[in-house]
Design an enzyme around this catalytic site. Structure first.
Site, PDB file in Angstrom:
ATOM      1  N   ASP A 170       0.814  -1.225   0.000  1.00 51.99           N
ATOM      2  CA  ASP A 170       0.000   0.000   0.000  1.00 51.99           C
ATOM      3  C   ASP A 170       0.842   1.267   0.000  1.00 51.99           C
ATOM      4  OD1 ASP A 170      -2.137  -1.835   0.336  1.00 51.99           O
ATOM      5  OD2 ASP A 170      -1.943  -1.712   2.506  1.00 51.99           O
ATOM      6  N   GLU A 178     -11.195   0.976  -3.613  1.00 45.17           N
ATOM      7  CA  GLU A 178     -10.551   1.370  -2.367  1.00 45.17           C
ATOM      8  C   GLU A 178      -9.293   2.171  -2.692  1.00 45.17           C
ATOM      9  OE1 GLU A 178      -9.434  -2.264  -0.363  1.00 45.17           O
ATOM     10  OE2 GLU A 178      -8.727  -3.164  -2.230  1.00 45.17           O
TER      11      GLU A 178
END
Length: 531
Positions: A15, A187
């Site tokens: 991420d 997301e």
């Protein structure tokens, strides 16, 4: 031209949020249940990277006691407004079943290395928050919304709300600005203002083998957002021969020389197997903007490349961390992590016995609260990890040793303990998907001299060893399946619901348990990790 070799951050570093401040480049990555929270790596050339700092170092900033496996810090976002660094992050408190408890926070610092402030609570509507600083000085929080209701899309969309610096809270209306594409699982939102457009970069397809980066744009911050006609802008889906799989969750940066790059998540499966025991890693791709204002990576098929042309910047090599740590410093190396809580002198000390790491045994390896364990990320398919342990257990409830660890339900552990018949002995156990097994009979150890322990990884197998002199080694137990320590093996699905998630990666470290509550200590002379 310098070349970038992917992944740039190997081992569990998912991420990525990339940021440039003048000539410095930073990447923040998720740490989940591992402490300290959020890794920030630094580079001056995008080629060479080093671990610089962890902003979440205090329990007041990150309380993860009781957090489940793969809970904790998800998808941090790092930004700078010209005077302050901002880090927003989620501390996931529950994640299996239909509900997710996802409080989001922001911390700030004048300098990237801190000190970082205590957290300001933002919201809990979903995860993957990011902070957008608009040209008019306003700040906006962006996050996905989680919908637990039956028959609904749980990834309900991307929402936007203003953040007031003066009031230290979110203010004004909550606006849905994007509902995602047919790829689903929308997301990881990031907003960028480039010329006359607001660009919304999101992760879609789920964080597995169909992961992707999607782009949309609007002339207004609140939308409507037009989806890139050639989406996704990056993916490795349906290209199983690529060495970099799971490409997604992108973040953009423009260099001081005007070049564009995308940092993104990726993973390297074991050869011939869809199992990623190194976890999700960080790679970077060179990008450009088309004449009609869309982003394109260098590969015409939108695929991630292992070798990428670097920017027109001078090379800035960094010193590699030594393979051998003699525990001669007053604090642990930043590359060591602990589970759910900071290292505390009450259970981890480098001073009580100078030159040794002392761990006081606490709760079991099942615990989500008080484990005496410290470990490093596994970053290579082949490596050798070694330590020297001095430990005098009084009962079978006291253990200390060397562990290959994924989470509380998946690990291999060679340890010293005491059995009624064998006395002080060496033992190898495994826990795979929660099932405990004893892989060897207790092997007696004589005297009080330290024992040397080692584990060797070679792609899909690992082997433990022990020695009394550090020169002559004996194998302990059978060769073991590394795939049992992978994201995929840790993820389980029953009756239409995920009962466990595997979002982290394999760690190798040392630990001690004392299930009697006496907190018997174990001493480790050194820790060596050689690739």
């Amino acid at each position: 031209m310098h070349m970038i070799t992917n992944p740039i951050l190997r081992g569990f570093n998912p991420d990525p949020s990339i940021l440039r401040v003048e000539e410095d480049y930073y990447i923040a990555t998720s740490t989940f249940e591992w402490f300290p929270g959020v890794q920030i790596h630094h580079s001056r050339d995008l080629v060479n990277w080093r671990l610089l700092t962890h902003p979440l170092q205090r329990r007041e900033q990150l309380n993860m006691s009781g957090n489940p496996n793969s809970g904790g810090v998800w998808a941090p976002h790092l930004s700078f407004d010209g005077s302050l660094y901002y880090l927003v992050y989620t501390n996931v408190r529950s994640l299996t079943g239909v509900y997710k408890d996802t409080p989001n926070y922001v911390v700030t610092a004048k300098h990237i290395t801190g000190p970082w402030s205590d957290p300001v609570y933002l919201n809990s509507s979903g995860f993957d928050p990011s902070l957008f600083h608009d040209q008019d000085g306003k700040k906006w929080l962006v996050n996905m919304v989680w919908d637990h209701r039956k028959g609904r899309n749980p990834f309900k969309g991307i929402v936007l709300q203003e953040y007031s610096v003066q009031e230290q809270r979110l203010v004004g209306p909550i606006q849905t600005i994007f509902e995602g594409t047919s790829l689903g699982c929308t997301e990881g939102p990031h907003i960028y203002r480039i010329e006359n457009y607001y660009y919304l970069l999101v992760a879609e397809g789920g964080t597995g083998y169909e992961h992707a980066v999607t782009l949309a744009r609007s002339r207004s911050l609140t939308g409507p957002y037009e989806v890139d006609p050639l989406n996704p802008v990056l993916t490795s889906s349906h290209h199983e021969s690529l060495p970099l799989q799971k490409a997604g969750h992108g973040s953009l940066v423009q260099t001081s020389t005007g070049e564009w790059y995308m940092a993104h998540l990726c993973a390297r499966p074991l050869p011939g197997r869809k199992q990623c025991h190194l976890g999700r890693e960080t790679a970077i791709q060179r990008c450009h903007w088309t004449d009609d204002g869309w982003l394109r990576v260098a590969d015409p098929q939108h695929l991630p490349q292992e070798k990428v042309a670097g920017p027109a910047l001078p090379l800035a090599p960094v010193e590699k961390e030594p393979a051998l740590d003699h525990f001669d410093h007053p604090a642990l190396s930043p590359s060591f992590s602990t589970l759910r809580e900071p290292a505390d002198p009450s259970w981890l000390s480098l001073e009580e016995r100078p030159g040794w790491l002392r761990l006081r045994g606490r709760e079991s390896l099942n615990s989500w609260h008080a484990q005496s364990l410290t470990a490093k990320r596994l970053a290579s398919f082949t490596c050798e990890v070694e330590t020297r342990l001095q430990f005098e257990p009084k009962s079978f409830q006291q253990m200390a040793g060397l562990i290959a660890y994924y989470n509380t339900k998946n690990y291999y552990y060679v340890h010293v303990t005491r059995e009624e018949a064998a006395g002080k002995c060496l033992h190898l156990i495994s826990v795979v998907q929660g099932q405990y097994d004893e892989l060897t009979e207790p092997m007696p150890l004589h005297g009080t001299e330290p024992v040397y322990l080692k584990v060797c990884f070679h792609y899909d197998v690992l082997q433990f060893y022990a020695s009394v002199d550090g020169s002559h080694w004996s194998s302990i137990g059978p060769a073991l399946d590394v795939g049992c320590l992978s994201d995929e093996a840790a993820t389980t699905f029953q009756n239409g619901v995920f009962t466990d998630w595997g979002f982290t990666g394999t760690f190798v470290g040392v630990c001690a348990q004392d299930l009697s509550g006496q907190r018997l200590h174990a001493d480790f002379d050194y820790f060596s990790l050689k690739e």
